[in-house]
Design an enzyme around this catalytic site. Structure first.
Site, PDB file in Angstrom:
ATOM      1  N   GLU A 146       0.814  -1.216   0.000  1.00 38.66           N
ATOM      2  CA  GLU A 146       0.000   0.000   0.000  1.00 38.66           C
ATOM      3  C   GLU A 146       0.850   1.270   0.000  1.00 38.66           C
ATOM      4  O   GLU A 146       0.507   2.276   0.630  1.00 38.66           O
ATOM      5  CB  GLU A 146      -0.961  -0.005   1.201  1.00 38.66           C
ATOM      6  CG  GLU A 146      -1.970  -1.144   1.147  1.00 38.66           C
ATOM      7  CD  GLU A 146      -3.029  -1.067   2.234  1.00 38.66           C
ATOM      8  OE1 GLU A 146      -2.830  -0.332   3.214  1.00 38.66           O
ATOM      9  OE2 GLU A 146      -4.056  -1.756   2.106  1.00 38.66           O
ATOM     10  N   GLU A 218      -7.049  -7.623  -1.123  1.00 34.02           N
ATOM     11  CA  GLU A 218      -7.652  -7.568   0.215  1.00 34.02           C
ATOM     12  C   GLU A 218      -9.112  -7.148   0.113  1.00 34.02           C
ATOM     13  O   GLU A 218      -9.408  -5.975  -0.119  1.00 34.02           O
ATOM     14  CB  GLU A 218      -6.904  -6.577   1.128  1.00 34.02           C
ATOM     15  CG  GLU A 218      -5.506  -7.004   1.500  1.00 34.02           C
ATOM     16  CD  GLU A 218      -4.864  -6.068   2.519  1.00 34.02           C
ATOM     17  OE1 GLU A 218      -5.605  -5.240   3.114  1.00 34.02           O
ATOM     18  OE2 GLU A 218      -3.637  -6.161   2.707  1.00 34.02           O
TER      19      GLU A 218
END
Length: 791
Positions: A146, A218
């Site tokens: 991320e 995710e």
């Protein structure tokens, strides 16, 4: 910020213990000799660079072999920054000690350590033949995590860009034989990686290049919980909607986070103020139990998607909006076969959709219907046909008399009540993490001053938290903590100085370290810079500014260095029996118990305790803080699967546990327990609590329900861990009042009740087909069946 006397989950200090807290270790420990022994033990090594542990539960090769043996595939997410609600996102604090180090930026010190770690992991797994090209289960590898979320906040775009491109080049140099991915890297994507999506929804997201697959790394099944937050619940209907929408929009691979909830065992886990539980409302809960209906509803969805695998991967597709962009039909075709998705993104109304064959289908609000043949609806994300389970906790331990038999030991604070015998001295107030190396949650700041006569003051301390205890001349005079998210607070507490030398000892504590965001490792902790001062109570002006006094530093507590939690034989004489003091801060407690029989998960109920750490047989179950009550939030009063799910802001909904302890139940894995012999629980009670209220339970299905079953459906009910269905309590074809576990019935069907009773009672699981016969003689207009059974 309020003073130390304000409302706090840290219990108030009972007056009778004010002196005892600091001085009572003289008793039963050989007086001064005992205290000196503790002082000599107060040396603890800092974590060492490149000292990695792959033993026991850290055996990464064994983990992937278990994945392979289960017939599953795996994504190797090396990181090494992983976030994961772990201190520093998994990066070790010793990195800060390296000259020139800057986390997650283009600099040789960090990149050298990152490549060393990445190569170590890759080589271990190559040697074990764990990559797909070697016949192993690993089909993708991820580097970084991320990073795109923080790139524009790092104040150096060039360095950030150079770093992320270096990451991709370094990873590809490993030659693992499978693609490398980067999640949330939507800008400045290196050419030799696949960027992927994380979030609650990824149907509107597409990768930067058309020649790479659309991957959802995710899909958040819930959310983590902080000490002052209730429990987050994401409905089975909504998560199924998000998955169906993803595959309708050409998704190729989707991964749940978390599919199996977990526990942040150990002191070092958890970002600031994250609870020990990491259940995440996952399909398999923290204890390993099946969470129904989420597990079953998603299983049904993936069975349907699996049946369409070939046409979804290789077929052509056509999207058709049905009068509004919120309603869309996607038709996949391959050879002579077809498959259809019908999505309705309205959150307040169902829609009627007519397909090419003239058939009209009713699609509920915020749902997707899947028709594997474009004719018959095999699955709708809003219609749950699987069982709902209500989990219950049952007493699970045979105890002595009314409860566990406890002994206790005071934490020896005496060595810390002066400014002598520290690790070093400094004429300034230092940052806690850099000073202590994160050896412990605790760092002592100690100083002294000469004073003429007796006077009253206010001790003022400015700190970056997360909590603080203040002692003056050996007495605890104040305590305070930082509410979640506000890691700067001031403590003011009244103190009295006597004539001569006076000692001030400040114990600063962290509750996990920052793990997310730009430059997270630069977030300070402790009483860095202060000020620390004594304020005149009459003039309200500074009488003594102690900020640049000579401060003595020491990390940790005596019991940590002595490893009291291991209950070593040589230390057992230190434990005291008899009357157990309660609500006494800085106290160790110990009890033995028998492991519950059977296979049901075991939990410890720590309600009644204040704040501290708990161990079972030397295994750290994590920090506890049941005296911290979760906030009352609007999301506890509204829950509707329809509409966007959010973990913050106005979108919060379906919360539970408002105005209740943030966490009271702690997972005790059976691998930590010894069958047929005594097990030992040790508590370090920092704030002051009542250990006599601690108990153990097992967790299993209490009630099993099937809701909204239609004629023709196979209705399945199941208990768990060997328990059998003891009764069928409700079989209703009308509107049923209450909820699973407390249904009151409606229009009862005697035929349905008899059929389920005959098929289910005395069995661990059963399946009954819902037929028209159940309506005979019932007088019910509805054909929708609700069944409730007790395990």
């Amino acid at each position: 910020m309020a003073s130390a006397a304000s409302s706090s989950p840290l219990h108030p200090l009972p007056q009778e213990h004010a002196r005892d807290v600091a001085g009572s270790d003289q008793e039963g420990q050989g007086g001064r000799a005992g205290r000196h022994r503790d002082v000599r033990l107060l040396e603890r090594p800092r974590a060492s660079p490149r000292q990695y542990n792959f033993e026991g539960s850290y055996d990464i090769v064994r983990f992937f072999k278990e994945v392979q043996d289960a017939g599953m595939y795996a994504i190797l997410r090396i990181g090494p920054y992983i976030c994961g609600e772990w201190n520093y996102g998994g990066l070790p604090t010793w990195l800060r000690d390296i000259s020139g180090m800057q986390f997650r930026m283009h600099n040789n010190p960090f990149e050298q350590e990152m490549e060393t770690f990445t190569t170590l992991i890759v080589d271990k797994l190559k040697e074990a033949k764990m990559f797909a090209g070697q016949g192993g289960p690993i089909i993708l590898s991820q580097i970084e995590n991320e990073y795109g979320n923080v790139m524009d906040k790092l104040n150096n775009d060039e360095s950030a860009s150079e770093y992320i491109h270096w990451c991709a080049a370094m990873a590809n140099k490993q030659n693992v034989g499978v693609p490398w991915i980067m999640c949330q890297q939507d800008q400045d994507v290196p050419p030799n990686v696949i960027n992927t999506c994380n979030g609650f929804y990824c149907h509107d997201w597409f990768p930067k290049r058309t020649d790479i697959p659309k991957i959802w790394t995710e899909n958040w099944t819930g959310w983590f919980k902080a000490w002052d937050k209730p429990d987050f619940h994401r409905s089975a209907e909504d998560i199924a909607f998000s998955v169906a929408m993803f595959f309708q929009t050409r998704g190729s691979l989707q991964n749940y986070y978390m599919y199996h909830g977990g526990t942040n065992f150990g002191r070092t886990s958890g970002g600031p103020y994250i609870t020990t539980s990491y259940d995440y409302d996952a399909p398999l809960d923290e204890y390993g139990n099946i969470r129904q209906p989420k597990y079953g509803h998603l299983k049904d969805l993936h069975n349907v998607l699996k049946s369409m695998e070939k046409i979804l991967l290789h077929g052509d597709y056509k999207d058709t909006t049905m009068g509004n962009t919120n309603v869309m039909v996607t038709k996949y075709t391959l050879d002579n076969s077809s498959a259809c998705f019908i999505s309705n993104k309205f959150d307040d109304k169902e829609v009627n959709v007519t397909l090419d064959d003239g058939a009209t289908h009713v699609v509920p609000a915020w749902s997707v219907s899947i028709l594997p043949d474009c004719k018959t609806v095999a699955y709708n994300s809003a219609k749950i046909k699987t069982q709902t389970s209500v989990m219950v906790k049952r007493p699970g331990v045979e105890t002595v008399t009314d409860g566990l038999a406890w002994s206790w030991m005071p934490e020896n604070l005496h060595p810390f009540m002066t400014d002598e015998k520290g690790n070093f001295r400094k004429n300034e107030l230092l940052e806690q993490i850099a000073t202590s190396g994160d050896q412990s949650d605790y760092l002592w700041y100690r100083t002294s001053l000469e004073h003429k006569g007796e006077s009253n003051y206010k001790l003022h301390v400015n700190t970056t938290g997360h909590e603080l205890y203040a002692f003056v001349n050996g007495k605890l005079v104040g305590r305070h903590y930082a509410p979640n998210g506000g890691f700067v607070f001031q403590m003011e507490t009244p103190v009295k100085l006597h004539s001569g030398k006076n000692y001030i000892s400040l114990l600063s504590a962290t509750i996990g370290l920052k793990n997310y965001g730009a430059l997270f490792e630069m977030m300070p902790a402790g009483i860095v810079g202060g000020p620390v001062k004594l304020v005149d109570t009459v003039t309200n002006t500074t009488a003594y500014d102690l900020s640049n006094s000579s401060w003595s530093y020491k990390a940790g507590l005596a019991g940590e260095y002595r490893e009291t939690h291991l209950d070593k034989a040589k230390d057992r004489s230190q434990w005291r029996g008899g009357t157990i003091p309660v609500h006494r801060p800085f106290t160790w407690y110990k009890a033995t118990f028998e492991a519950p029989t059977g296979e049901e998960p075991v939990v410890a109920d720590l309600l009644g305790l204040g704040k501290g750490v708990v161990w079972v047989n030397g295994n750290n179950l994590g920090r506890y803080w049941p005296s911290y009550v979760a906030a009352d939030m609007d999301g506890c009063r509204r829950c509707d699967y329809r509409g966007t799910f959010m973990a913050d802001g106005d979108g919060q909904k379906c919360l539970t546990g408002c105005n209740e302890p943030s966490q009271r139940f702690y997972h005790v894995p059976r691998s930590f327990l010894k069958a047929g012999e005594p097990n030992t629980m040790v508590l370090f009670e920092e704030a002051g609590g009542d250990p006599t209220r601690v108990s153990f339970h097992t967790v299993a299905v209490g009630a099993a329900c099937a809701e909204a079953a239609e004629v023709g459906d196979e209705v399945a009910l199941a208990c768990s861990h060997g328990r059998t269905i003891s009764s069928v309590d409700v079989a209703s074809l009308g509107v049923t009042r209450g909820k699973c576990g407390a249904y009151q019935g409606g229009c009862e069907s005697k035929a349905a009740l008899a059929a389920f009773t005959a098929a289910c009672v005395g069995k661990e699981s059963c399946t009954v087909r819902h037929t028209e016969d159940f309506r005979a003689g019932s007088g019910c207009d509805s054909g929708v069946l609700t069944v409730q059974a007790t395990c």
